[in-house]
Write a protein that holds these residues in place. Structure first.
Motif, PDB file in Angstrom:
ATOM      1  N   THR A   1       0.837  -1.191   0.000  1.00 53.92           N
ATOM      2  CA  THR A   1       0.000   0.000   0.000  1.00 53.92           C
ATOM      3  C   THR A   1       0.876   1.246   0.000  1.00 53.92           C
ATOM      4  N   GLY A   2       0.585   2.156  -0.913  1.00 56.89           N
ATOM      5  CA  GLY A   2       1.315   3.411  -0.988  1.00 56.89           C
ATOM      6  C   GLY A   2       0.499   4.541  -0.366  1.00 56.89           C
TER       7      GLY A   2
ATOM      8  N   VAL B   1      -3.710   2.135  -2.399  1.00 60.97           N
ATOM      9  CA  VAL B   1      -3.220   3.379  -1.812  1.00 60.97           C
ATOM     10  C   VAL B   1      -4.018   3.791  -0.582  1.00 60.97           C
ATOM     11  N   MET B   2      -3.366   4.550   0.270  1.00 65.11           N
ATOM     12  CA  MET B   2      -4.023   5.289   1.337  1.00 65.11           C
ATOM     13  C   MET B   2      -4.037   6.747   0.884  1.00 65.11           C
TER      14      MET B   2
ATOM     15  N   LEU C   1       3.043  14.153  11.904  1.00 65.36           N
ATOM     16  CA  LEU C   1       2.101  13.768  10.862  1.00 65.36           C
ATOM     17  C   LEU C   1       2.556  12.483  10.173  1.00 65.36           C
ATOM     18  N   ALA C   2       3.833  12.399   9.860  1.00 65.38           N
ATOM     19  CA  ALA C   2       4.356  11.189   9.227  1.00 65.38           C
ATOM     20  C   ALA C   2       4.148   9.970  10.112  1.00 65.38           C
ATOM     21  N   GLU C   3       4.296  10.145  11.416  1.00 61.27           N
ATOM     22  CA  GLU C   3       4.075   9.031  12.351  1.00 61.27           C
ATOM     23  C   GLU C   3       2.627   8.556  12.295  1.00 61.27           C
ATOM     24  N   LEU C   4       1.691   9.510  12.254  1.00 62.95           N
ATOM     25  CA  LEU C   4       0.279   9.157  12.160  1.00 62.95           C
ATOM     26  C   LEU C   4      -0.012   8.408  10.859  1.00 62.95           C
TER      27      LEU C   4
ATOM     28  N   VAL D   1      -0.891   2.921   7.438  1.00 66.14           N
ATOM     29  CA  VAL D   1      -0.753   2.508   6.048  1.00 66.14           C
ATOM     30  C   VAL D   1      -0.671   0.998   5.890  1.00 66.14           C
ATOM     31  N   GLY D   2      -0.752   0.253   6.991  1.00 69.14           N
ATOM     32  CA  GLY D   2      -0.623  -1.194   6.908  1.00 69.14           C
ATOM     33  C   GLY D   2      -1.853  -1.893   6.373  1.00 69.14           C
ATOM     34  N   ASP D   3      -2.569  -2.564   7.253  1.00 71.34           N
ATOM     35  CA  ASP D   3      -3.695  -3.378   6.804  1.00 71.34           C
ATOM     36  C   ASP D   3      -5.048  -2.649   6.893  1.00 71.34           C
ATOM     37  N   GLY D   4      -4.998  -1.345   7.195  1.00 72.92           N
ATOM     38  CA  GLY D   4      -6.248  -0.603   7.264  1.00 72.92           C
ATOM     39  C   GLY D   4      -6.813  -0.518   8.661  1.00 72.92           C
TER      40      GLY D   4
END
Length: 252
Positions: A8-9, A78-79, A236-239, A244-247
């Motif tokens: 997932t991107g 994608v996310m 923000l990147a941490e969130l 972004v993994g399995d939803g």
């Protein structure tokens, strides 16, 4: 032979008066925190490397542009992350991609009009009238000045962050806010990142926008200004990396 799972991107969609470069600090943080996760910050038409006429830009043209850039990047799943006015574009992108390709939707202080209405309808009546009239008279809105950008986008930023913000303001299509939205979200997890120090879209209005969506799966507060991708890129990147993994929502 068993097929390998699709990676997932993360697709980042900028708001009004911005371009893909507003995500530069967050993209760099994602590369550090989530190495190997594909990240795409798109330019909407008429910004950066994406050609387009701001005077005749439509939501549909924005949607087509985003989907083409996703496909060109070879992203199968994608996310999607929307910021500010991208809230009128991202839901349509998600609907077109469908649940098979959309892992999650993340709304970062996004503009979400009631379905069937336009972004301009979310403004108070006097400002709504002024904005409509201005959009009809001038289809392209000039980039906002340094003072306005600093006050509404950069409160609480460091001097360096604020200078970057005011130096990366762009002309915008005035007509996009007049278009009525037609929104049907796919059945995927949804997250709202609520910016508690946002002067442009204050927390109360963000909660109204959440209600316009019919609710979201989780609301995550982040104590920063409207341009969180510049003011708090690491947080923000941490969130984003945590989701972004399995939803499934994962605590940051």
């Amino acid at each position: 032979m068993m097929a390998m799972p699709t990676q997932t991107g993360i697709v980042l969609i900028h708001g009004a008066g911005h371009a893909a470069d507003c995500w530069d600090f967050t993209v760099a943080e994602l590369a550090r925190q989530a190495p190997g996760v594909p990240v795409l910050a798109v330019d909407l038409p008429g910004r950066g490397t994406e050609p387009g006429d701001l005077a005749t830009l439509t939501i549909e043209k924005c949607v087509q542009s985003v989907i083409r850039q996703i496909d060109d990047a070879g992203m199968d799943r994608v996310m999607l992350v929307s910021h500010s006015q991208a809230g009128i574009t991202m839901p349509v992108v998600a609907e077109r991609l469908g649940a098979a390709r959309t892992a999650r939707l993340i709304f970062l202080s996004s503009v979400i009009p009631p379905n069937g209405s336009a972004a301009v309808d979310t403004l108070n009546p006097p400002l709504r009238f002024i904005t409509r009239r201005a959009a009809v008279r001038r289809p392209v809105r000039k980039a906002v000045g340094r003072g306005v950008a600093s006050m509404f986008f950069g409160n609480g930023m460091t001097a360096e962050q604020r200078e970057f913000t005011v130096g990366h303001q762009y002309a915008e299509s005035a007509g996009l806010v007049l278009e009525r939205v037609d929104r049907t979200l796919p059945a995927v997890p949804t997250t709202w990142i609520l910016l508690t120090a946002d002067r442009l879209l204050k927390p109360r209005q963000q909660r109204e926008f959440i209600a316009n969506l019919g609710g979201v799966d989780e609301v995550v507060p982040l104590d920063t200004c409207h341009d969180a991708m510049i003011s708090e890129p690491a947080a923000l990147a941490e969130l984003l990396a945590a989701r972004v993994g399995d939803g499934s929502p994962t605590a940051p």
